[in-house]
Enzyme design. Structure first.
Site, PDB file in Angstrom:
ATOM      1  N   SER A 123      46.332  42.309 127.375  1.00 29.76           N
ATOM      2  CA  SER A 123      47.177  42.049 126.196  1.00 29.76           C
ATOM      3  C   SER A 123      46.274  42.019 124.977  1.00 29.76           C
ATOM      4  CB  SER A 123      47.884  40.695 126.340  1.00 29.76           C
ATOM      5  OG  SER A 123      46.979  39.634 126.069  1.00 29.76           O
ATOM      6  N   ASP A 124      46.855  42.071 123.794  1.00 33.01           N
ATOM      7  CA  ASP A 124      46.031  41.767 122.622  1.00 33.01           C
ATOM      8  C   ASP A 124      45.965  40.241 122.525  1.00 33.01           C
ATOM      9  OD1 ASP A 124      44.479  41.863 120.395  1.00 33.01           O
ATOM     10  OD2 ASP A 124      45.641  43.419 119.406  1.00 33.01           O
ATOM     11  N   TRP A 125      45.180  39.771 121.591  1.00 33.88           N
ATOM     12  CA  TRP A 125      44.926  38.329 121.470  1.00 33.88           C
ATOM     13  C   TRP A 125      46.270  37.594 121.266  1.00 33.88           C
ATOM     14  CZ3 TRP A 125      39.819  36.012 120.659  1.00 33.88           C
ATOM     15  CH2 TRP A 125      39.870  34.629 120.442  1.00 33.88           C
ATOM     16  N   GLY A 126      46.716  36.916 122.318  1.00 38.31           N
ATOM     17  CA  GLY A 126      47.966  36.154 122.208  1.00 38.31           C
ATOM     18  C   GLY A 126      49.217  37.014 122.116  1.00 38.31           C
ATOM     19  N   SER A 127      49.158  38.275 122.512  1.00 33.96           N
ATOM     20  CA  SER A 127      50.360  39.109 122.327  1.00 33.96           C
ATOM     21  C   SER A 127      51.437  38.776 123.359  1.00 33.96           C
ATOM     22  CB  SER A 127      50.019  40.604 122.329  1.00 33.96           C
ATOM     23  OG  SER A 127      49.626  41.049 123.601  1.00 33.96           O
TER      24      SER A 127
END
Ligand code: BGC
Length: 737
Positions: A285-289
């Protein structure tokens, strides 16, 4: 007699002689559900010094599969502490030697375009049209980062961008899927080499899957709405190219696309990427996505967000801990199939075996000293920077600087800048190691007096310009005004710089404007007042040395625009590979376009001047017809007709004349960078095969449609169509999934 029990046989997954797939299967079969879920989480280990025991305990418990080596979500623009290989080894030892199964942690970091040696940013190096050199230079970067304990980089960014107001355009290779794909493959090869387990290599990560570059209004993180036709023909091909090149991982973006956040897109991740392409890497995932799925309003709570993420095919969760806290309950409730958990873990373990982590988990802390800023790395960085400079205007051959000049003023905010050249994804580059423009020029041309003044607009600055024979005015936008979460509404130089250019121009003395912006900005004042305009971009550690080579004529500029430069913000989006709907086609005499601006851009895609001149002649097509499995050669003779050695980039464009969907006016399908001495010629030949002519058709799949294709060879995207190639066969026979 004291009898020791015989040593337990080494488990198969610990045996380096076995094939990776066998090791993965053996290890997976030994894992508990909790250990499997642990592999799906990535932790940042913030404030390591204070929370050391907690993190070491987590590593021993197999609580995480990976650690991101960053202190914030915006690591690129924030000062980051140096990496400490000894600390990384300590944590790794807890995972490898003290956890039940000894599964190593995968250390990831945003090594985007540099480590201690910093290359030009991707948007700048895209102009080199030299994927081979990009591959080599990123190989150097990989070696430097690996020496610090990094094993995985979140690069390359392969997002296609049509709106340069978006701050992250600077991480992209621009508006063209072919160039972006070539650079994506180069980056994957550069980072991973033939074998990512070899010392000095990193696992790569193509991002941001998929379509993040379409953020509405150029506002970061905003919604995107690419059509299915554009998604498949333009946005996805660079990801497919990276997958074919063996990229180990991909990162899903923050954005939503047509109503579905990409981090919850089962269609795209599980469907198109994994099942469709048969790609066996993992998706992070992207950061916190995954956390953001709540913010997007598609998940009620963290359990629902975790379910959506794993269902979509997101294997590793960056930072939020939703998987860690919720996947177990979701599996127990039968809401998620165990097979999906196993598939995710298998992909992550496969990557760890590919990276050689089980066999070589630690880093030699002494290695960095011998590799960081190695002279070979700096030389390649300088070469790539030199090839990335784009000469946009050169009236009267003002450049290169005449050797007869005695006094040249080097002025403006970039004359003595350092940190600015390192761009907005700079975690390890050191400003004090950057060569400034002034230093680069002084070192290269001791016979010329280069004068300067304080960067702020002042009478002293104007006076310095007045007293020189020529001014090199170094303007631009810094890393503080672009990159992640930093967009601009008006595509223009920062306040005051247009006035500065105009004020210098009004002196009536020769003026060269050099733009160090990470993106391509129009400058009305430079157009009006400067005899020469150079786009330098963000050139990295060797900025000043590379630019001096170009300005002084040691090398001729050869960079080509990877993105169209609009005349004004209102023209956005404007890109060369656009559709030409009926009423806009050149045959429609009544089309008026804008009432207040021309339809043409300021500078077109693929454009860039040289100090020399080139002629492309004797164009020849080996055959005017081609069966679906055939190949033809399209060739021309390139001659350097000017007085200097120089490189030119020959570009091949095609146009599909009639098709089942509307098609771009033209599409880049090949390029070759060729260096020739004065008067020298070379035959340049492009093979055209069916694969290059396929597209996502009205049947919603990739096919080759028979019929007529127009062909053009030239040195920018205005190259005229001169030849016609007719592909024979029937569409049904040519289908390709
Ligand atoms: C960015 C990614 C980056 C990640 C990790 C995110 O904010 O969108 O491109 O790789 O952070 O730093």
């Amino acid at each position: 007699m004291n009898q020791n029990p015989p040593p337990a046989p080494r488990p198969a997954y610990q045996n380096p002689a076995l094939p990776a797939e066998e090791r993965v299967a053996d290890l997976l079969a030994r894992m508990t559900q909790a250990e499997k879920i642990g592999q799906l989480g990535q932790v940042a280990m913030f404030s390591f010094a204070e929370r050391r025991e907690e993190y070491l305990a987590g590593a021993r418990a197999g609580q995480w599969g990976s650690r991101i080596l960053a202190e914030s979500a915006w690591a690129g623009n924030n000062p980051e502490p140096a990496l400490d290989p000894a600390q990384l080894n300590e944590v790794q030892r807890a995972a490898v030697e003290e956890s039940r199964l000894g599964i190593p942690l995968l250390y990831g970091r945003d090594v985007i375009y540099g480590h201690r040696t910093v290359l030009p940013i991707p948007h700048t190096y895209a102009a080199s049209f030299n994927p081979d050199l990009v591959e080599q230079a990123l190989g150097d970067v990989a070696a430097e980062a690996a020496a610090d304990g990094v094993r995985w980089t979140f690069s390359p960014m392969v997002d296609l961008v049509r709106d340069p107001r978006w701050g992250r355009v600077i991480e992209s290779c621009g508006e063209d899927p072919f160039l972006t794909s070539q650079m994506a493959v180069a980056a994957v090869r550069g980072f991973q080499g033939d074998d990512p387990a070899a010392p000095g290599r990193l696992l790569a990560c193509a991002k941001h899957f998929a379509g993040y570059g379409g953020a509405e209004g150029g506002r970061d993180y905003d919604t995107t709405g690419w059509s299915e036709n554009t998604l498949h023909n333009m946005i996805l091909p660079p990801f497919a190219a990276a997958a074919r090149a063996g990229v180990a991982s991909m990162m899903a973006g923050f954005h939503d696309l047509g109503g579905t956040p990409s981090s919850a897109s089962q269609d795209l991740i599980r469907g198109w990427l994994k099942d469709g392409l048969g790609w066996n890497g993992f998706v992070v995932s992207d950061w916190g996505s995954i956390y953001d799925l709540i913010g997007h309003g598609v998940a009620q709570d963290e359990r629902e967000a975790a379910r959506l993420g794993l269902a979509a095919g997101l294997d590793l969760e960056m930072t939020a801990g939703f998987y860690e806290r919720n996947i177990g309950a979701l599996l127990d409730a039968g809401t998620l199939p165990e097979a999906w958990l196993d598939d995710a873990v298998r992909r992550l373990l496969r990557a760890k075996f590919r990276a050689g982590l089980f066999d070589r988990p630690y880093t030699d802390p002494a290695l960095a000293r011998t590799l960081h800023c190695h002279p070979d790395h700096l030389a390649r960085a300088r070469e790539l920077a030199s090839q990335s400079v784009v000469l946009l205007k050169n009236q009267g051959g003002l450049l290169p600087l005449a050797p007869t000049l005695k006094k040249v003023a080097v002025l403006g905010p970039y004359a003595e800048a350092r940190r600015e050249h390192l761009g907005s994804w700079c975690l390890n580059g050191r400003p004090e190691e950057v060569t400034t423009v002034l230093d680069g020029l002084r070192a290269a041309a001791p016979g010329i007096a280069f004068t300067t003044a304080n960067a702020a607009f002042s009478d002293a600055l104007i006076d310095t310009a007045r007293q020189a024979e020529l001014t090199l005015l170094c303007v631009g936008e810094s890393h503080l005004r672009n990159g992640e979460n930093k967009s601009i509404a008006e595509l223009a130089l920062p306040p005051g710089q247009e006035e500065l250019i105009a004020a210098c121009g009004r002196l009536g003395l020769p003026l060269v404007v050099i733009d160090f912006s990470g993106r391509y900005l129009p400058s009305p004042a430079a157009e009006a007042h400067a005899q020469a305009i150079v786009h330098a971009g963000s050139l990295g550690t060797e900025a000043g040395a590379a630019l001096a080579r170009v300005l002084l004529g040691e090398v001729s500029p050869s960079g080509k625009l990877p993105m169209t430069i609009p005349r004004c913000t209102g023209q956005i989006p404007i890109y060369y590979n656009r559709k030409l709907p009926a009423k806009i086609a050149p045959t429609c005499a009544t089309y008026r376009g804008y009432e207040d601006e021309r339809l043409t851009p300021l500078y077109r895609f693929g454009f860039g001047l040289s100090y020399s001149t080139f002629r492309l002649a004797n164009l020849g097509l080996s055959s005017g017809t081609m069966p679906p499995d055939g190949t033809v050669q399209f060739s021309a003779t390139l001659t350097n007709t000017g007085p200097r050695r120089a490189a030119e980039v020959v570009q091949l464009y095609i146009r599909d004349s009639v098709a089942s969907t509307t098609r771009p006016e033209r599409e880049l399908k090949g390029f070759q960078r060729i260096e020739l001495g004065p008067g020298e010629s070379a035959r340049v030949s492009f093979s055209i095969a069916a694969d290059q002519l396929r597209f996502y058709t009205a049947n919603r799949r990739w096919e080759l449609e028979p019929g007529e294709f127009r062909l053009a060879l030239g040195t920018d995207s205005a190259a005229p169509f001169t030849h016609t190639l007719t592909v024979t066969g029937t569409p049904e026979h040519n289908a390709k999934t």
